[in-house]
Scaffold this motif. Structure first.
Motif, PDB file in Angstrom:
ATOM      1  N   GLY A 226       0.807  -1.221   0.000  1.00  0.00           N
ATOM      2  CA  GLY A 226       0.000   0.000   0.000  1.00  0.00           C
ATOM      3  C   GLY A 226       0.834   1.263   0.000  1.00  0.00           C
ATOM      4  N   HIS A 227       2.172   1.090   0.099  1.00  0.00           N
ATOM      5  CA  HIS A 227       3.081   2.248   0.057  1.00  0.00           C
ATOM      6  C   HIS A 227       4.143   2.080  -1.024  1.00  0.00           C
ATOM      7  N   SER A 228       4.534   0.820  -1.284  1.00  0.00           N
ATOM      8  CA  SER A 228       5.557   0.536  -2.289  1.00  0.00           C
ATOM      9  C   SER A 228       5.431  -0.925  -2.699  1.00  0.00           C
ATOM     10  N   VAL A 229       6.314  -1.362  -3.592  1.00  0.00           N
ATOM     11  CA  VAL A 229       6.423  -2.778  -3.942  1.00  0.00           C
ATOM     12  C   VAL A 229       7.697  -3.295  -3.268  1.00  0.00           C
ATOM     13  N   VAL A 230       7.572  -4.411  -2.566  1.00  0.00           N
ATOM     14  CA  VAL A 230       8.637  -4.908  -1.688  1.00  0.00           C
ATOM     15  C   VAL A 230       9.008  -6.339  -2.058  1.00  0.00           C
ATOM     16  N   VAL A 231      10.314  -6.619  -2.183  1.00  0.00           N
ATOM     17  CA  VAL A 231      10.797  -7.995  -2.359  1.00  0.00           C
ATOM     18  C   VAL A 231      11.461  -8.399  -1.044  1.00  0.00           C
ATOM     19  N   GLU A 232      10.983  -9.491  -0.453  1.00  0.00           N
ATOM     20  CA  GLU A 232      11.491  -9.940   0.847  1.00  0.00           C
ATOM     21  C   GLU A 232      12.432 -11.127   0.706  1.00  0.00           C
TER      22      GLU A 232
ATOM     23  N   PHE B  68      13.956  -5.313  -0.223  1.00  0.00           N
ATOM     24  CA  PHE B  68      14.210  -4.067  -0.957  1.00  0.00           C
ATOM     25  C   PHE B  68      12.902  -3.570  -1.540  1.00  0.00           C
ATOM     26  N   HIS B  69      12.840  -2.272  -1.804  1.00  0.00           N
ATOM     27  CA  HIS B  69      11.642  -1.615  -2.328  1.00  0.00           C
ATOM     28  C   HIS B  69      12.086  -0.342  -3.045  1.00  0.00           C
ATOM     29  N   PHE B  70      11.113   0.326  -3.674  1.00  0.00           N
ATOM     30  CA  PHE B  70      11.426   1.507  -4.471  1.00  0.00           C
ATOM     31  C   PHE B  70      10.559   2.697  -4.062  1.00  0.00           C
ATOM     32  N   HIS B  71      10.997   3.894  -4.438  1.00  0.00           N
ATOM     33  CA  HIS B  71      10.206   5.121  -4.348  1.00  0.00           C
ATOM     34  C   HIS B  71      10.292   5.786  -5.719  1.00  0.00           C
ATOM     35  N   TRP B  72       9.168   6.329  -6.227  1.00  0.00           N
ATOM     36  CA  TRP B  72       9.208   6.919  -7.561  1.00  0.00           C
ATOM     37  C   TRP B  72       8.186   8.042  -7.684  1.00  0.00           C
ATOM     38  N   GLY B  73       8.284   8.822  -8.789  1.00  0.00           N
ATOM     39  CA  GLY B  73       7.414   9.984  -8.975  1.00  0.00           C
ATOM     40  C   GLY B  73       6.292   9.697  -9.957  1.00  0.00           C
ATOM     41  N   GLY B  74       5.641  10.784 -10.403  1.00  0.00           N
ATOM     42  CA  GLY B  74       4.615  10.642 -11.429  1.00  0.00           C
ATOM     43  C   GLY B  74       5.269  10.775 -12.794  1.00  0.00           C
ATOM     44  N   LYS B  75       4.519  10.568 -13.876  1.00  0.00           N
ATOM     45  CA  LYS B  75       5.060  10.627 -15.246  1.00  0.00           C
ATOM     46  C   LYS B  75       5.793  11.950 -15.451  1.00  0.00           C
TER      47      LYS B  75
END
Ligand code: KBB
Ligand code: ZN
Length: 262
Positions: free
Chosen positions: A64-70, A94-101
């Motif tokens: 609900g906040h990011s995509v996470v690989v455990e 690990f997970h990521f943070h990203w912006g809009g287009k």
């Protein structure tokens, strides 16, 4: 604390997190703006050594906040050591943070300039603490390796992750994700900046030794667009909210020094 009361929107975003998490106004918050000319070269800082070759990835999920690989973290099969770290720290996720287009979405900035995205490899000090949860509340409990993403050509290995994103479109979804070694996401140079900071989402614990690689990796706009098809909301929720701009802006350095490996 039941459920999740924070997000990245106008009503629940970073500017109001302090209401439920007063540490948001603390003295070692993250992310920060890194001003290269104001970092201090520390010749005693050795190289950072990620050792992921015996890692075991388990699943990929949308929290609900990011995509996470455990990863399996019940032993020292995948750790990061060296650099500013006194102990080996176990890879947890690990997970990521990203912006809009067309917009930047990194959390740390360099000289006031953001990158398109930022990858966080989260590790915990299993020498001193018995669980990730306990470590996450301790000043030397966590080490996060941050890697900047810039746009350009396709990343040769990122497709392994983007190909799985359709399976975790909605909050609460999780699917198997085996045999992924995050070594393939590291840039060629491991030169880094390091400073003492915090988690960049609630509970914002001031427990992170940040290690940010200076060299970004390159991903394509098309690969990045795949992340934006994820949603913050669960499948059954009426309000559909595209997962993007899931980053906290830089916080005051409050007298901290950012060290540079070289
Ligand atoms: N964005 S972060 O790497 O600081 C982070 C890692 C966690 F494991 C939990 C919360 C976080 F905010
Ligand atoms: Zn993060």
């Amino acid at each position: 604390m039941t459920g999740c009361n924070w997000g990245y929107g106008k009503e629940d975003g970073p500017s109001v997190w302090h209401k439920n998490y007063p540490i948001a106004l603390g003295k070692r918050q993250s992310p920060v703006d890194i001003i290269p000319d104001e970092t201090v070269r520390d010749f005693s800082l050795g190289p950072i050594v990620p050792d992921y070759d015996r890692c075991t990835s388990v699943n990929i999920s949308n929290n609900g906040h990011s995509v996470v690989v455990e990863f399996v973290d019940c032993d020292d099969r995948s750790v990061i050591r060296g650099g500013p770290l006194d102990n080996p720290y176990r890879l947890k996720q690990f997970h990521f943070h990203w912006g809009g287009k067309g917009h930047d979405g990194s959390e740390h900035t360099v000289g006031g300039v953001g990158y398109t995205s930022e990858l966080h490899l989260v590790h915990w000090n299993a020498i001193k603490y018995r669980s990730f949860r306990e470590a996450s509340k301790s000043s030397d409990g966590l080490a996060v390796l941050g890697i900047f993403l810039e746009t350009g050509d396709d990343h040769r290995w990122l497709h392994v992750i983007t190909d799985a994103l359709y399976m975790v479109k909605y909050k609460g979804s999780v699917t198997d994700f085996k045999d992924f070694n995050p070594r393939c996401l590291l840039p060629s140079s491991l030169h880094y900046w390091t400073y003492l900071g915090s988690l960049t989402t609630p509970p914002l614990y001031e427990s992170v030794t940040w290690i940010l690689l200076k060299e970004p990796i390159t991903v394509s706009e098309r690969q990045l667009a795949m992340f934006r098809m994820l949603q913050f909301n669960a499948e059954e929720e009426d309000e559909r909210m595209r997962m993007e701009n899931n980053f906290r802006p830089p916080q005051p350095l409050e007298g901290r020094t950012v060290l540079s490996s070289n």
